[in-house]
Scaffold this active site. Structure first.
Site, PDB file in Angstrom:
ATOM      1  N   LYS A 118       0.840  -1.215   0.000  1.00 25.71           N
ATOM      2  CA  LYS A 118       0.000   0.000   0.000  1.00 25.71           C
ATOM      3  C   LYS A 118       0.867   1.254   0.000  1.00 25.71           C
ATOM      4  CE  LYS A 118      -4.143  -1.858   0.498  1.00 25.71           C
ATOM      5  NZ  LYS A 118      -4.950  -2.274  -0.541  1.00 25.71           N
ATOM      6  N   LYS A 201      -2.692 -10.708  -8.884  1.00 30.60           N
ATOM      7  CA  LYS A 201      -3.970 -11.299  -8.473  1.00 30.60           C
ATOM      8  C   LYS A 201      -5.140 -10.448  -8.936  1.00 30.60           C
ATOM      9  CE  LYS A 201      -4.877  -9.099  -4.061  1.00 30.60           C
ATOM     10  NZ  LYS A 201      -5.633  -9.193  -2.861  1.00 30.60           N
ATOM     11  N   LYS A 204     -10.043  -5.797  -6.332  1.00 33.47           N
ATOM     12  CA  LYS A 204     -10.938  -4.669  -6.591  1.00 33.47           C
ATOM     13  C   LYS A 204     -10.140  -3.446  -7.025  1.00 33.47           C
ATOM     14  CE  LYS A 204     -14.200  -6.213  -3.114  1.00 33.47           C
ATOM     15  NZ  LYS A 204     -14.120  -6.285  -1.652  1.00 33.47           N
TER      16      LYS A 204
HETATM   17  P1  AMP Z   1     -10.949  -8.133   0.208  1.00 32.94           P
HETATM   18  O1  AMP Z   1     -11.640  -7.885  -1.090  1.00 32.94           O
HETATM   19  O2  AMP Z   1      -9.506  -7.717   0.167  1.00 32.94           O
HETATM   20  O3  AMP Z   1     -11.695  -7.648   1.398  1.00 32.94           O
HETATM   21  O4  AMP Z   1     -10.826  -9.716   0.357  1.00 32.94           O
HETATM   22  C1  AMP Z   1     -11.854 -10.500   0.870  1.00 32.94           C
HETATM   23  C2  AMP Z   1     -11.511 -11.949   0.771  1.00 32.94           C
HETATM   24  O5  AMP Z   1     -11.360 -12.336  -0.593  1.00 32.94           O
HETATM   25  C3  AMP Z   1     -10.226 -12.346   1.497  1.00 32.94           C
HETATM   26  O6  AMP Z   1     -10.436 -13.586   2.141  1.00 32.94           O
HETATM   27  C4  AMP Z   1      -9.233 -12.492   0.390  1.00 32.94           C
HETATM   28  O7  AMP Z   1      -8.240 -13.446   0.710  1.00 32.94           O
HETATM   29  C5  AMP Z   1     -10.108 -13.003  -0.742  1.00 32.94           C
HETATM   30  N1  AMP Z   1      -9.520 -12.590  -2.045  1.00 32.94           N
HETATM   31  C6  AMP Z   1      -9.485 -11.339  -2.572  1.00 32.94           C
HETATM   32  N2  AMP Z   1      -8.877 -11.361  -3.771  1.00 32.94           N
HETATM   33  C7  AMP Z   1      -8.514 -12.660  -4.010  1.00 32.94           C
HETATM   34  C8  AMP Z   1      -7.866 -13.338  -5.079  1.00 32.94           C
HETATM   35  N3  AMP Z   1      -7.486 -12.708  -6.185  1.00 32.94           N
HETATM   36  N4  AMP Z   1      -7.679 -14.672  -4.970  1.00 32.94           N
HETATM   37  C9  AMP Z   1      -8.084 -15.351  -3.865  1.00 32.94           C
HETATM   38  N5  AMP Z   1      -8.707 -14.776  -2.824  1.00 32.94           N
HETATM   39  C10 AMP Z   1      -8.923 -13.446  -2.884  1.00 32.94           C
END
Ligand code: AMP
Length: 337
Positions: A118, A201, A204
């Site tokens: 970040k 990866k 968002k």
């Molecule tokens: P976040 O959108 O960062 O709040 O992530 C929410 C959940 O989605 C967390 O458990 C992350 O590990 C999972 N996650 C987000 N992006 C990925 C990705 N590209 N591959 C696998 N898991 C993901």
């Protein structure tokens, strides 16, 4: 109490309300939530406080939360089986967060990969919330004394921090309040869903998401635009990352015969990436379009959403209050009131 069996392990996880859910969220986290509902005591939340690190506009804040709630339910989270709640409705989390901050150290927080990432990506907004993000996440988990946390691979290091804080608190205050939570995935390994833009990866903030709310045309367009190359010229060539990413997604959404077929085509140099992408788009649509169909209807049913959140919050607060009571007593708080 959520389920009657006291022996059931406690599961806790959440997703930030920072935009629609994408395939990374679904395969990394949500699909595991859905599978776990029958066999564990499950609590799933929407991490609205975590989303504040990126300063969402107040006009969009509530609709962001509602979007994730509707997408959780449309994907198959069942409010009769799991407690579904909004992070900010459980203020006990914040009390624990403050207490855990006192035993978290600047050096260890600065060393987390996500923080360093970040700092690199948004140097103009390195706020203290970003630095202490793993502490708030530990509070989310430890307040329910969760044993298992279904998350994607990107969260592995944060989970380690939650374990460190659980151990440290227990040892600092000479108590046994917190179990050490483990990351969980139904497969062998935690999943990382790649983006289709060549590397990294799906995320968002990466702008490379395929969303559960996307329609067929949008999904097909996104997949057909995926980065490829001119194809292998020698049998069994090593795969460049962009092609590996396509195969990783194919392995996630398609059946084994399809995956094997395209591997064979790659290895004997007859692969046509257009065909692979068409198949991939079709198989993604098969999984996500039924979810998309339910999202709008649920999003507009305010009465239903209110009932779901009320039930989930009651369960979450009961669990959080009981932990916090023990925690405060261990720290030495005695109320005059
Ligand atoms: P976040 O959108 O960062 O709040 O992530 C929410 C959940 O989605 C967390 O458990 C992350 O590990 C999972 N996650 C987000 N992006 C990925 C990705 N590209 N591959 C696998 N898991 C993901």
């Amino acid at each position: 109490m959520l389920k009657s069996s006291k022996d059931m392990e406690i599961v806790l996880s959440g997703i930030r309300s920072t935009g629609n859910l994408h395939l990374g969220n679904y395969y990394g986290a949500l699909r595991n939530y859905i599978k776990m509902q029958d066999s564990y005591n499950c609590l799933f939340f929407i991490a609205d406080l975590h989303s504040l690190t990126t300063h969402p506009h107040p006009n969009d804040f509530h609709s962001g939360v509602k979007t994730i709630l509707a997408e959780y339910l449309a994907s198959g989270l069942d409010p009769e089986k799991s407690a579904i709640f909004i992070q900010s409705d459980v203020p006990e989390i914040l009390e624990l967060y403050v207490l855990l901050n006192m035993i978290s150290y600047k050096g260890e927080l600065e060393r987390t990969t996500s923080f360093k990432d970040k700092v690199r990506k948004q140097p103009d907004n390195v706020n203290a919330g970003l630095l202490t993000y793993p502490v708030l996440m530990a509070a989310d988990i430890l307040i329910h004394r969760a044993n298992l946390v279904p998350v994607g691979k990107d969260q592995e290091q944060h989970l380690e921090m939650a374990r460190v804080l659980a151990r440290r608190f227990n040892s600092f205050y000479n108590c046994e309040i917190f179990p050490e939570p483990k990351a969980f995935n139904f497969g062998d390994d935690l999943i990382k869903v790649p983006g289709l833009d060549g590397s990294g990866k799906m995320g968002k903030s990466e702008g490379n998401g395929i969303y559960l709310s996307d329609d067929e045309k949008t999904i097909t367009k996104k997949v057909m635009r995926a980065v490829t190359d001119s194809g292998p010229t020698e049998p069994n060539s090593p795969m460049p990352e962009s092609i590996q990413n396509l195969f990783t997604l194919l392995k996630i959404v398609s059946d084994k015969t399809t995956v094997d077929y395209f591997y064979e085509c790659y290895n004997n140099c007859s692969i046509r990436y257009g065909d692979l992408k068409k198949q991939l788009a079709q198989d993604i649509c098969k999984q996500t379009l039924p979810i998309k169909e339910r999202i709008d209807e649920i999003y507009n049913n305010d009465e239903y959403l209110k009932r779901v959140v009320k039930r989930g919050t009651d369960i979450a607060r009961e669990s959080a209050l009981s932990t916090l009571k023990e925690v405060k007593s261990a720290v030495g708080f005695r109320s005059f009131l």
